[in-house]
Design a protein around this motif. Structure first.
Motif, PDB file in Angstrom:
ATOM      1  N   VAL A   1       0.840  -1.199   0.000  1.00  0.00           N
ATOM      2  CA  VAL A   1       0.000   0.000   0.000  1.00  0.00           C
ATOM      3  C   VAL A   1       0.883   1.260   0.000  1.00  0.00           C
ATOM      4  N   ASP A   2       1.898   1.264   0.844  1.00  0.00           N
ATOM      5  CA  ASP A   2       2.802   2.427   0.896  1.00  0.00           C
ATOM      6  C   ASP A   2       3.466   2.678  -0.447  1.00  0.00           C
ATOM      7  N   ALA A   3       3.946   1.606  -1.086  1.00  0.00           N
ATOM      8  CA  ALA A   3       4.640   1.768  -2.368  1.00  0.00           C
ATOM      9  C   ALA A   3       3.689   2.345  -3.415  1.00  0.00           C
ATOM     10  N   LEU A   4       2.439   1.869  -3.402  1.00  0.00           N
ATOM     11  CA  LEU A   4       1.455   2.374  -4.370  1.00  0.00           C
ATOM     12  C   LEU A   4       1.112   3.835  -4.089  1.00  0.00           C
ATOM     13  N   ARG A   5       0.923   4.170  -2.816  1.00  0.00           N
ATOM     14  CA  ARG A   5       0.592   5.558  -2.471  1.00  0.00           C
ATOM     15  C   ARG A   5       1.714   6.509  -2.867  1.00  0.00           C
ATOM     16  N   THR A   6       2.945   6.079  -2.603  1.00  0.00           N
ATOM     17  CA  THR A   6       4.102   6.908  -2.972  1.00  0.00           C
ATOM     18  C   THR A   6       4.164   7.096  -4.484  1.00  0.00           C
ATOM     19  N   ALA A   7       3.954   5.996  -5.216  1.00  0.00           N
ATOM     20  CA  ALA A   7       4.028   6.058  -6.682  1.00  0.00           C
ATOM     21  C   ALA A   7       2.974   6.992  -7.241  1.00  0.00           C
ATOM     22  N   ILE A   8       1.786   6.960  -6.643  1.00  0.00           N
ATOM     23  CA  ILE A   8       0.689   7.812  -7.120  1.00  0.00           C
ATOM     24  C   ILE A   8       0.975   9.276  -6.784  1.00  0.00           C
ATOM     25  N   ALA A   9       1.546   9.509  -5.603  1.00  0.00           N
ATOM     26  CA  ALA A   9       1.879  10.887  -5.217  1.00  0.00           C
ATOM     27  C   ALA A   9       2.980  11.463  -6.104  1.00  0.00           C
ATOM     28  N   GLU A  10       3.940  10.621  -6.483  1.00  0.00           N
ATOM     29  CA  GLU A  10       5.071  11.063  -7.302  1.00  0.00           C
ATOM     30  C   GLU A  10       4.634  11.466  -8.705  1.00  0.00           C
ATOM     31  N   ASP A  11       3.646  10.755  -9.223  1.00  0.00           N
ATOM     32  CA  ASP A  11       3.259  10.942 -10.623  1.00  0.00           C
ATOM     33  C   ASP A  11       1.738  10.810 -10.733  1.00  0.00           C
ATOM     34  N   PRO A  12       1.034  11.951 -10.678  1.00  0.00           N
ATOM     35  CA  PRO A  12      -0.432  11.909 -10.632  1.00  0.00           C
ATOM     36  C   PRO A  12      -1.075  11.241 -11.849  1.00  0.00           C
ATOM     37  N   THR A  13      -0.369  11.174 -12.985  1.00  0.00           N
ATOM     38  CA  THR A  13      -0.973  10.494 -14.141  1.00  0.00           C
ATOM     39  C   THR A  13      -1.152   9.002 -13.849  1.00  0.00           C
ATOM     40  N   ARG A  14      -0.349   8.508 -12.886  1.00  0.00           N
ATOM     41  CA  ARG A  14      -0.510   7.096 -12.504  1.00  0.00           C
ATOM     42  C   ARG A  14      -1.877   6.835 -11.902  1.00  0.00           C
ATOM     43  N   ALA A  15      -2.439   7.850 -11.197  1.00  0.00           N
ATOM     44  CA  ALA A  15      -3.698   7.644 -10.480  1.00  0.00           C
ATOM     45  C   ALA A  15      -4.811   7.202 -11.420  1.00  0.00           C
ATOM     46  N   SER A  16      -4.946   7.895 -12.564  1.00  0.00           N
ATOM     47  CA  SER A  16      -6.062   7.549 -13.440  1.00  0.00           C
ATOM     48  C   SER A  16      -5.818   6.197 -14.101  1.00  0.00           C
ATOM     49  N   ARG A  17      -4.552   5.944 -14.453  1.00  0.00           N
ATOM     50  CA  ARG A  17      -4.230   4.661 -15.091  1.00  0.00           C
ATOM     51  C   ARG A  17      -4.485   3.511 -14.110  1.00  0.00           C
ATOM     52  N   LEU A  18      -4.044   3.686 -12.861  1.00  0.00           N
ATOM     53  CA  LEU A  18      -4.216   2.617 -11.878  1.00  0.00           C
ATOM     54  C   LEU A  18      -5.683   2.461 -11.471  1.00  0.00           C
ATOM     55  N   ALA A  19      -6.419   3.587 -11.449  1.00  0.00           N
ATOM     56  CA  ALA A  19      -7.844   3.491 -11.135  1.00  0.00           C
ATOM     57  C   ALA A  19      -8.557   2.645 -12.184  1.00  0.00           C
ATOM     58  N   MET A  20      -8.175   2.864 -13.450  1.00  0.00           N
ATOM     59  CA  MET A  20      -8.767   2.105 -14.545  1.00  0.00           C
ATOM     60  C   MET A  20      -8.396   0.627 -14.422  1.00  0.00           C
ATOM     61  N   TRP A  21      -7.129   0.388 -14.121  1.00  0.00           N
ATOM     62  CA  TRP A  21      -6.651  -0.995 -13.948  1.00  0.00           C
ATOM     63  C   TRP A  21      -7.401  -1.677 -12.792  1.00  0.00           C
ATOM     64  N   GLY A  22      -7.592  -0.953 -11.715  1.00  0.00           N
ATOM     65  CA  GLY A  22      -8.318  -1.500 -10.559  1.00  0.00           C
ATOM     66  C   GLY A  22      -9.736  -1.906 -10.933  1.00  0.00           C
ATOM     67  N   ARG A  23     -10.393  -1.083 -11.759  1.00  0.00           N
ATOM     68  CA  ARG A  23     -11.752  -1.416 -12.170  1.00  0.00           C
ATOM     69  C   ARG A  23     -11.769  -2.674 -13.039  1.00  0.00           C
ATOM     70  N   ARG A  24     -10.732  -2.792 -13.883  1.00  0.00           N
ATOM     71  CA  ARG A  24     -10.663  -3.963 -14.762  1.00  0.00           C
ATOM     72  C   ARG A  24     -10.474  -5.251 -13.946  1.00  0.00           C
ATOM     73  N   LEU A  25      -9.720  -5.138 -12.852  1.00  0.00           N
ATOM     74  CA  LEU A  25      -9.403  -6.332 -12.045  1.00  0.00           C
ATOM     75  C   LEU A  25     -10.635  -6.943 -11.383  1.00  0.00           C
ATOM     76  N   VAL A  26     -11.584  -6.075 -11.011  1.00  0.00           N
ATOM     77  CA  VAL A  26     -12.718  -6.555 -10.218  1.00  0.00           C
ATOM     78  C   VAL A  26     -13.495  -7.648 -10.937  1.00  0.00           C
ATOM     79  N   GLY A  27     -13.807  -7.438 -12.203  1.00  0.00           N
ATOM     80  CA  GLY A  27     -14.608  -8.405 -12.939  1.00  0.00           C
ATOM     81  C   GLY A  27     -13.955  -9.786 -12.986  1.00  0.00           C
ATOM     82  N   ASP A  28     -12.682  -9.799 -13.411  1.00  0.00           N
ATOM     83  CA  ASP A  28     -11.968 -11.080 -13.501  1.00  0.00           C
ATOM     84  C   ASP A  28     -11.885 -11.767 -12.140  1.00  0.00           C
TER      85      ASP A  28
END
Lengths: 210, 210
Positions: free
Chosen positions: B139-166
């Motif tokens: 969790v810490d590594a992900l939070r740091t990565a998102i804080a460092e580069d805000p474009t990651r947030a939207s990409r990872l949010a999209m990835w998170g949504r994709r994961l739920v179905g599978d």
């Protein structure tokens, strides 16, 4: 075995030992993922877990000495990463032999050097590193593979011989440069002789010529 | 949560749960190997070890029932292998999010189903699977990565949504087909609603929109 003035400083020694266990784990984890069947996957995963536990215990030793593990390990990463890459082998069986042989030699070497460290830390490190690596399933998988296909025996025997040199170099790098007149190599020769004898027994157990 | 007639047989249930932990471990092991720095490598390795331990404890449960773990797990391998491959992501951060999100959903689901198994085994399985996964560093590594580069947030949010179905499909596959008139989907809907609520909290904790 006394290493005398070759004995490394305690903190970098633990850092190098910890990083080696981490790299051994990475090889084993890859062997788990690429195992040819579920039973082998299962067996190799036992050694992977024990190895990762050794790593975590060494990390805990660094923390108890108020050291940041990543900083202490970092100087050793390039050489040990290169070692891991050079010893990956060309298939699953070579990777498995690498895991067994390099863990065998390096664990024994670091246990041996632990004996020269201060008594408030050396024996504890030896106990951590010396914990049975859970290699039984790895040995069984290799023996079965060699029995199934005898051409594997000569190829794996050759691979085993190649591993020794690289692995002893990693061991060698853990020792301090000596200021004494006697060259370092002369002082570590008896240790290496012992390590090679143990390596030969390990290869014998697999039915391979060392 | 009562699954009633959807409750799976105990042995295949343990086999599937064990194989899922093994696949979660394989993802985490790859995240250890490919971590961008030693501190992250170190942190992720904690979750890798806990996950492998869960796997080994589930395997021990199968052995205690005189079952050969590899045989019991084998039928689940193709679907779960495919799931792992489909959810690897395109970089280290996606792989890390996969490890966190899929472990979160599947652990909760299998704990929930454990509650419907016989009392001589269900609670013990729930305790094994429910052991804290050691995801803090992830969790810490992900939070740091998102804080460092805000474009990651939207990409990872999209990835998170994709994961739920599978991931919910894997959960769904653990339940028996029902002979009752009420369709299976209707009966598991409240469970899935709970899993998705927990998933949303997990995404929130990362600062991601679920």
């Amino acid at each position: 075995m006394e290493f005398g003035e070759l004995t490394p400083e305690t903190v970098p020694f633990i850092g190098q030992a910890a990083y080696i266990q981490l790299e051994l784990f990475e090889n084993l984890a890859r062997a788990v993922t690429t195992a040819p069947n579920l039973a082998d996957k299962e067996g190799v995963s036992v050694m992977a877990r024990v190895t990762l536990k050794k790593h975590h215990r060494l990390i805990a030793e660094l923390r108890s000495l108020d050291q940041e593990p990543a900083s202490v390990m970092a100087p050793f990463a390039p050489a040990i990463d290169a070692f891991r890459i050079a010893t990956q082998g060309s298939d699953w069986y070579e990777l498995l032999l690498t895991s067994h042989i390099t863990a065998g030699i390096l664990d024994e070497f670091f246990i041996s050097v632990s004996g020269s460290l201060p008594v408030n830390v050396g024996p504890r490190l030896a106990a951590i590193i010396g914990k049975n690596a859970g290699a039984d399933a790895v040995v069984d998988a290799l023996r079965t593979a060699i029995a199934e296909d005898p051409t594997r025996a000569s190829r794996l025997a050759m691979w085993g011989r190649r591993l020794v040199g690289d692995t002893l170099l990693v061991a060698r790098s853990a020792l301090r440069e000596s200021n004494a007149h006697a060259p370092v190599e002369e002082r570590i020769e008896p240790v290496f002789t012992e390590l090679i004898a143990a390596h030969t027994r390990r290869m014998d157990q697999l039915g391979l010529t060392a």
